[in-house]
Design an enzyme around this catalytic site. Sequence first.
Site, PDB file in Angstrom:
ATOM      1  N   THR A   1     -22.668 -54.607 -73.854  1.00 17.46           N
ATOM      2  CA  THR A   1     -23.817 -53.808 -73.412  1.00 17.46           C
ATOM      3  C   THR A   1     -24.961 -54.775 -73.143  1.00 17.46           C
ATOM      4  O   THR A   1     -24.988 -55.872 -73.675  1.00 17.46           O
ATOM      5  CB  THR A   1     -24.191 -52.762 -74.493  1.00 17.46           C
ATOM      6  OG1 THR A   1     -25.540 -52.324 -74.261  1.00 17.46           O
ATOM      7  CG2 THR A   1     -24.136 -53.311 -75.908  1.00 17.46           C
TER       8      THR A   1
ATOM      9  N   GLY B   1     -22.428 -52.399 -62.561  1.00 19.59           N
ATOM     10  CA  GLY B   1     -22.676 -53.366 -63.624  1.00 19.59           C
ATOM     11  C   GLY B   1     -21.388 -53.899 -64.231  1.00 19.59           C
ATOM     12  O   GLY B   1     -20.312 -53.843 -63.620  1.00 19.59           O
TER      13      GLY B   1
ATOM     14  N   THR C   1     -26.397 -48.118 -72.910  1.00 18.24           N
ATOM     15  CA  THR C   1     -24.982 -48.003 -72.547  1.00 18.24           C
ATOM     16  C   THR C   1     -24.226 -47.652 -73.819  1.00 18.24           C
ATOM     17  O   THR C   1     -24.673 -48.022 -74.906  1.00 18.24           O
ATOM     18  CB  THR C   1     -24.503 -49.380 -72.032  1.00 18.24           C
ATOM     19  OG1 THR C   1     -25.113 -49.631 -70.780  1.00 18.24           O
ATOM     20  CG2 THR C   1     -22.987 -49.478 -71.884  1.00 18.24           C
TER      21      THR C   1
ATOM     22  N   ARG D   1     -25.079 -50.377 -56.742  1.00 17.20           N
ATOM     23  CA  ARG D   1     -24.967 -51.461 -57.732  1.00 17.20           C
ATOM     24  C   ARG D   1     -23.959 -51.051 -58.821  1.00 17.20           C
ATOM     25  O   ARG D   1     -23.988 -49.933 -59.327  1.00 17.20           O
ATOM     26  CB  ARG D   1     -26.339 -51.720 -58.364  1.00 17.20           C
ATOM     27  CG  ARG D   1     -26.340 -52.810 -59.448  1.00 17.20           C
ATOM     28  CD  ARG D   1     -26.257 -52.245 -60.842  1.00 17.20           C
ATOM     29  NE  ARG D   1     -26.416 -53.270 -61.879  1.00 17.20           N
ATOM     30  CZ  ARG D   1     -26.207 -53.057 -63.166  1.00 17.20           C
ATOM     31  NH1 ARG D   1     -25.846 -51.878 -63.592  1.00 17.20           N
ATOM     32  NH2 ARG D   1     -26.366 -54.015 -64.037  1.00 17.20           N
TER      33      ARG D   1
END
Length: 309
Positions: free
Chosen positions: A230, A209, A179, A207
Amino acid sequence: MPWSIIVHGGAGHVPKNLELAHRAGCERAVAAGAAVLAAGGVALEAACAAVQVLEADPHFNAGHGGALDEDGLPALDAAVMRGSDLAYGAVAAVVGVSSPVRLARAILEDGRHCLLAGPSALRFARRHGVALIDPERQITEKTKMEWESRQAEVARRGPPPATAEWAPLDREGESRGNTVGAAVRDGQGTVAAATSTGGLLGRYVGRVGDSPIAGAGTYARDDLGAASATGHGETMLRTVFAYQTLLSLKGVGAPEALLLEALSDAKARVGGTGGVIVALPDGRIAHARNTPTMACAWQIEGSALGSAF
Ligand code: GLY
């Protein structure tokens, strides 16, 4: 007060042979953000400029090269936040946007809503002149191979436990994580954070995050600072990691020690690992990880650019 900027290329597990590429990518991103700040630009502009460099770099799990979901699609998340007025813009699970952080910024500038998800975000992108792209063009050889190898493994052994998705890989040459994010304080004392990600490889379709969720993966408030997290998104979400960490840093003398403590507390509570960068109101920057690697780079006005892995 001098400006400061720090970027990360993601907590995770990047093999040694890719260290230089990851450091160089972060250094280019810092240079892009620093150029904005040196020209008198604001923190939000610098954070976006830095993250756009990382989104365009296929080494990182964001934009071009974002990890693929269960269906093999690069459904991407991103967010930006400005600390002076808590302005927020984010996108979740968008497919076919060239720079998700650019779209997140357009949502922030529009000001009506904070987060747009899925295909409807593309309508907003079209209306606001944010470039779309054929998602096939964001898929790289590497992301395709990683997806195929995970699919084969899941077919053989079933899905791994949720936090094991984040454990170090034993296959040489593969990487996980990545990320990207930036935390910035400009010369006027305004802070901004930006984060962009492809999320977890092979995640369920839909999904989302921590990265696009205010307070979990991304947060900025002028009196607290800016943070981009991250790592294992479900861990960062369940601990409201970015906001909690900034709150606990208030008045603290040694930020790195506290960041490490926050990461180990999150791991103890939920099980996942990760990393974080912060730009503090007094101009200091800090970073920490409890994963094997996290490329990052930084610059404070008047000092040389630094980097770590
Ligand atoms: N931290 C990125 C994600 O879990 O989506």
